[in-house]
Design an enzyme around this catalytic site. Structure first.
Site, PDB file in Angstrom:
ATOM      1  N   SER A   1     -22.224  68.603  -9.674  1.00 23.86           N
ATOM      2  CA  SER A   1     -21.165  67.756 -10.249  1.00 23.86           C
ATOM      3  C   SER A   1     -20.858  68.127 -11.697  1.00 23.86           C
ATOM      4  CB  SER A   1     -21.593  66.288 -10.218  1.00 23.86           C
ATOM      5  OG  SER A   1     -21.915  65.901  -8.915  1.00 23.86           O
TER       6      SER A   1
ATOM      7  N   GLU B   1     -28.959  67.496   2.236  1.00 26.95           N
ATOM      8  CA  GLU B   1     -29.119  66.303   1.405  1.00 26.95           C
ATOM      9  C   GLU B   1     -28.903  65.042   2.246  1.00 26.95           C
ATOM     10  OE1 GLU B   1     -26.299  65.923  -1.837  1.00 26.95           O
ATOM     11  OE2 GLU B   1     -27.619  64.503  -2.858  1.00 26.95           O
TER      12      GLU B   1
ATOM     13  N   SER C   1     -29.797  64.961 -11.669  1.00 22.55           N
ATOM     14  CA  SER C   1     -31.037  64.181 -11.514  1.00 22.55           C
ATOM     15  C   SER C   1     -32.258  65.056 -11.764  1.00 22.55           C
ATOM     16  CB  SER C   1     -31.149  63.622 -10.100  1.00 22.55           C
ATOM     17  OG  SER C   1     -30.046  62.821  -9.801  1.00 22.55           O
TER      18      SER C   1
ATOM     19  N   GLN D   1     -30.234  69.796  -9.063  1.00 21.88           N
ATOM     20  CA  GLN D   1     -28.997  70.209  -8.378  1.00 21.88           C
ATOM     21  C   GLN D   1     -27.826  70.129  -9.360  1.00 21.88           C
ATOM     22  OE1 GLN D   1     -27.963  67.353  -5.409  1.00 21.88           O
ATOM     23  NE2 GLN D   1     -26.446  68.627  -4.386  1.00 21.88           N
ATOM     24  N   GLY D   2     -27.341  71.274  -9.800  1.00 27.93           N
ATOM     25  CA  GLY D   2     -26.245  71.321 -10.774  1.00 27.93           C
ATOM     26  C   GLY D   2     -24.914  71.576 -10.093  1.00 27.93           C
TER      27      GLY D   2
ATOM     28  N   GLU E   1     -16.024  55.754  -0.541  1.00 26.48           N
ATOM     29  CA  GLU E   1     -14.648  56.105  -0.146  1.00 26.48           C
ATOM     30  C   GLU E   1     -14.613  57.466   0.558  1.00 26.48           C
ATOM     31  OE1 GLU E   1     -15.529  55.058  -3.181  1.00 26.48           O
ATOM     32  OE2 GLU E   1     -14.627  53.064  -3.175  1.00 26.48           O
TER      33      GLU E   1
HETATM   34  C1  LIG Z   1     -27.905  58.127  -9.130  1.00 29.62           C
HETATM   35  C2  LIG Z   1     -27.044  59.360  -9.001  1.00 29.62           C
HETATM   36  C3  LIG Z   1     -27.645  60.614  -8.936  1.00 29.62           C
HETATM   37  C4  LIG Z   1     -26.864  61.771  -8.822  1.00 29.62           C
HETATM   38  N1  LIG Z   1     -27.495  62.992  -8.811  1.00 29.62           N
HETATM   39  C5  LIG Z   1     -26.756  64.132  -8.775  1.00 29.62           C
HETATM   40  C6  LIG Z   1     -27.390  65.423  -8.877  1.00 29.62           C
HETATM   41  O1  LIG Z   1     -28.612  65.528  -8.995  1.00 29.62           O
HETATM   42  N2  LIG Z   1     -26.607  66.521  -8.882  1.00 29.62           N
HETATM   43  C7  LIG Z   1     -25.254  66.462  -8.759  1.00 29.62           C
HETATM   44  O2  LIG Z   1     -24.607  67.503  -8.750  1.00 29.62           O
HETATM   45  N3  LIG Z   1     -24.612  65.266  -8.667  1.00 29.62           N
HETATM   46  C8  LIG Z   1     -25.338  64.098  -8.676  1.00 29.62           C
HETATM   47  N4  LIG Z   1     -24.718  62.868  -8.605  1.00 29.62           N
HETATM   48  C9  LIG Z   1     -23.271  62.857  -8.615  1.00 29.62           C
HETATM   49  C10 LIG Z   1     -22.598  62.335  -7.386  1.00 29.62           C
HETATM   50  O3  LIG Z   1     -22.770  63.169  -6.289  1.00 29.62           O
HETATM   51  C11 LIG Z   1     -21.135  62.150  -7.796  1.00 29.62           C
HETATM   52  O4  LIG Z   1     -21.120  61.027  -8.654  1.00 29.62           O
HETATM   53  C12 LIG Z   1     -20.226  61.913  -6.676  1.00 29.62           C
HETATM   54  O5  LIG Z   1     -20.035  63.094  -5.974  1.00 29.62           O
HETATM   55  C13 LIG Z   1     -18.878  61.353  -7.143  1.00 29.62           C
HETATM   56  O6  LIG Z   1     -18.297  62.141  -8.114  1.00 29.62           O
HETATM   57  P1  LIG Z   1     -17.684  61.538  -9.467  1.00 29.62           P
HETATM   58  O7  LIG Z   1     -18.715  60.677 -10.088  1.00 29.62           O
HETATM   59  O8  LIG Z   1     -17.145  62.678 -10.266  1.00 29.62           O
HETATM   60  O9  LIG Z   1     -16.492  60.596  -9.007  1.00 29.62           O
HETATM   61  P2  LIG Z   1     -14.990  61.023  -8.616  1.00 29.62           P
HETATM   62  O10 LIG Z   1     -15.037  62.105  -7.599  1.00 29.62           O
HETATM   63  O11 LIG Z   1     -14.220  61.296  -9.870  1.00 29.62           O
HETATM   64  O12 LIG Z   1     -14.479  59.696  -7.964  1.00 29.62           O
HETATM   65  C14 LIG Z   1     -14.041  58.551  -8.708  1.00 29.62           C
HETATM   66  C15 LIG Z   1     -13.607  57.481  -7.710  1.00 29.62           C
HETATM   67  O13 LIG Z   1     -12.491  57.963  -6.930  1.00 29.62           O
HETATM   68  C16 LIG Z   1     -12.795  57.909  -5.544  1.00 29.62           C
HETATM   69  N5  LIG Z   1     -12.233  59.077  -4.850  1.00 29.62           N
HETATM   70  C17 LIG Z   1     -12.316  60.370  -5.230  1.00 29.62           C
HETATM   71  N6  LIG Z   1     -11.692  61.178  -4.341  1.00 29.62           N
HETATM   72  C18 LIG Z   1     -11.219  60.372  -3.363  1.00 29.62           C
HETATM   73  C19 LIG Z   1     -10.478  60.600  -2.158  1.00 29.62           C
HETATM   74  N7  LIG Z   1     -10.137  61.835  -1.774  1.00 29.62           N
HETATM   75  N8  LIG Z   1     -10.161  59.532  -1.386  1.00 29.62           N
HETATM   76  C20 LIG Z   1     -10.519  58.242  -1.749  1.00 29.62           C
HETATM   77  N9  LIG Z   1     -11.203  57.982  -2.906  1.00 29.62           N
HETATM   78  C21 LIG Z   1     -11.549  59.017  -3.694  1.00 29.62           C
HETATM   79  C22 LIG Z   1     -14.322  57.925  -5.474  1.00 29.62           C
HETATM   80  O14 LIG Z   1     -14.798  57.328  -4.279  1.00 29.62           O
HETATM   81  C23 LIG Z   1     -14.720  57.129  -6.711  1.00 29.62           C
HETATM   82  O15 LIG Z   1     -14.675  55.748  -6.446  1.00 29.62           O
HETATM   83  C24 LIG Z   1     -25.448  61.675  -8.735  1.00 29.62           C
HETATM   84  C25 LIG Z   1     -24.847  60.408  -8.792  1.00 29.62           C
HETATM   85  C26 LIG Z   1     -25.622  59.254  -8.933  1.00 29.62           C
HETATM   86  C27 LIG Z   1     -24.947  57.913  -8.988  1.00 29.62           C
END
Ligand SMILES: Cc1cc2nc3c(=O)[nH]c(=O)nc-3n(C[C@H](O)[C@H](O)[C@H](O)COP(=O)(O)OP(=O)(O)OC[C@H]3O[C@@H](n4cnc5c(N)ncnc54)[C@H](O)[C@@H]3O)c2cc1C
Length: 380
Positions: free
Chosen positions: A126, A241, A158, A123-124, A361
């Site tokens: 993020s 999902e 992933s 899943q591409g 969050e």
């Molecule tokens: C083990 C694992 C597997 C994953 N696999 C995939 C995958 O296969 N494909 C894929 O596309 N993604 C995948 N992800 C990504 C995951 O879905 C993202 O990490 C997630 O959506 C959060 O995005 P970010 O890491 O960019 O954090 P950000 O969105 O940058 O957030 C940073 C912090 O700010 C907080 N925040 C952000 N916006 C708000 C708001 N509006 N209100 C309050 N707080 C806020 C968040 O809660 C977080 O604490 C995976 C993540 C993990 C940990």
């Protein structure tokens, strides 16, 4: 929801139980590649036995199982300590998305190899600057002859290192509003222009990767749901999902809690009031989670789509699981900090629970806004 199983559901459960007893996946390997191969082999057996995707319609190779039967499937998988199939993203996210938005040709081409595990999907979505705010993504796709050329970067992908196809959301119209200029593609991962770089996690594993995409080619018939319609198609993937995995998560929690109770009993700690109290509190949480997961199924049955219960279950599960691994560390002491030990691994892996599949969050925002009707975050 009526929690008593009907005769048909009991027959489904017994048939599955017998199949799982005859098809023990064997001991869980600890090395990462061997672990993946073990899950892939188990998917092959599920496929041959007709169990790979019970929730898919019969015409696409599934069993046309009801939601309750799908829940029974995950509960029995957990009970048998069997793993999730290797192509979990294809089976739970990609396939169901194609069934809603795909053309007949796409369904014919892609669904079979997803089911057999012959072609793994990732899943591409993020990107480094687009996670919770997915619509901010910057990966661009421009028309090129019979298809598209794509350039950009994805992160957290992933299973990309094992994948043949990627569900990729890219921007095809930079002038349109944020959510409107997106298109959903199926990108062939087997091309030079797509570089997969594994990211090493705190556990030492590389479950996810960075994707560097430099002028990759995507054929025109690999657009899903029409150009400019990517946001809606992506929402279908995200809804599947949360709904699909939510049920398995509570099964995993129950399994870990039972193991922890055994570990505490083996150390004579069940008569320790503090330990018993904390285990009891976790037992109550595990039960609440199980019932909330069933309530989520009722919402799907009633309204035809997952309700906010999926967000609630995911949030409750990550809190409870992090509490559980901390209790394990308190009970086992230094043993839980030993590299390579089961609980040492669980303690580290649980850090990601409150991020993956939607951060806590964001899930709290969903519950606040859509369940409690509170004003939207950041708005007057
Ligand atoms: C083990 C694992 C597997 C994953 N696999 C995939 C995958 O296969 N494909 C894929 O596309 N993604 C995948 N992800 C990504 C995951 O879905 C993202 O990490 C997630 O959506 C959060 O995005 P970010 O890491 O960019 O954090 P950000 O969105 O940058 O957030 C940073 C912090 O700010 C907080 N925040 C952000 N916006 C708000 C708001 N509006 N209100 C309050 N707080 C806020 C968040 O809660 C977080 O604490 C995976 C993540 C993990 C940990």
């Amino acid at each position: 929801m009526d929690l008593t199983f009907s005769e048909g559901e009991l027959a489904f459960r017994d048939e599955l139980r017998a199949w799982l007893a005859a098809n023990d996946p064997g001991p869980e390997p600890s090395a990462e590649r061997a672990h993946y191969a073990w899950r892939r082999e188990f998917q092959r057996r599920l496929y041959e036995g007709g169990w790979a995707a019970v929730h898919w319609p019969v015409e696409h190779g599934g069993r046309g199982a009801t939601l309750t039967e799908s829940a029974i499937f995950f509960e029995e998988l957990g009970r048998a300590r069997a793993p999730l199939a290797a192509n979990v993203l294809g089976l739970l996210l990609g396939g169901p998305t194609l069934m809603v938005w795909g053309t007949d040709e796409q369904k014919d081409r892609f669904l079979g190899p997803i089911l057999s595990g012959e072609e793994i999907w990732c899943q591409g979505f993020s990107e480094p600057d687009a996670g919770s705010d997915l619509a901010a993504l910057k990966t661009r796709a421009v028309p090129d002859g019979e298809g598209w050329r794509v350039t950009g970067q994805k992160v957290w992908t992933s299973g990309a290192q094992y994948s043949k196809w990627c569900m990729l959301v890219a921007r095809t119209d930079g002038a349109a509003a944020k959510h409107k200029g997106l298109t959903y593609f199926l990108m062939d991962m087997e091309q030079e222009a797509v570089q997969v770089r594994p990211l090493r996690q705190i556990t030492g594993e590389s479950e996810f990767n960075e994707l560097f995409i430099e002028d990759a080619f995507i054929a025109g018939d690999c657009v899903v749901g029409g150009v400019g319609n990517g946001w809606k198609v992506a929402l279908t993937t995200l809804m599947n999902e949360r709904a699909g995995l939510a049920f398995f998560l509570q099964v995993l929690l129950r399994r870990s809690l039972d193991d922890l109770i055994d570990a505490a009993a083996a150390r004579g700690l069940l008569s320790d009031d503090v330990v018993a109290d904390r285990l009891g509190a976790l037992h109550v949480k595990a039960e609440i989670l199980r019932l909330t997961a069933y309530r989520g199924l009722t919402a799907i049955e009633r309204y035809g789509q997952p309700g906010p219960e999926g967000s609630l279950t995911k949030w409750m599960w990550s809190d409870a699981n992090q509490e559980l691994v901390q209790l394990a560390a308190d009970i086992l002491g230094p043993e839980a900090l030993t590299q390579g030990s089961r609980w040492g691994y669980e303690l580290l892996r649980a850090r990601g629970n409150s991020i993956e599949g939607g951060t806590t969050e964001i899930l709290k925002n969903i519950v606040a806004e859509r369940v409690l009707g509170l004003p939207r975050a950041g708005r007057e």
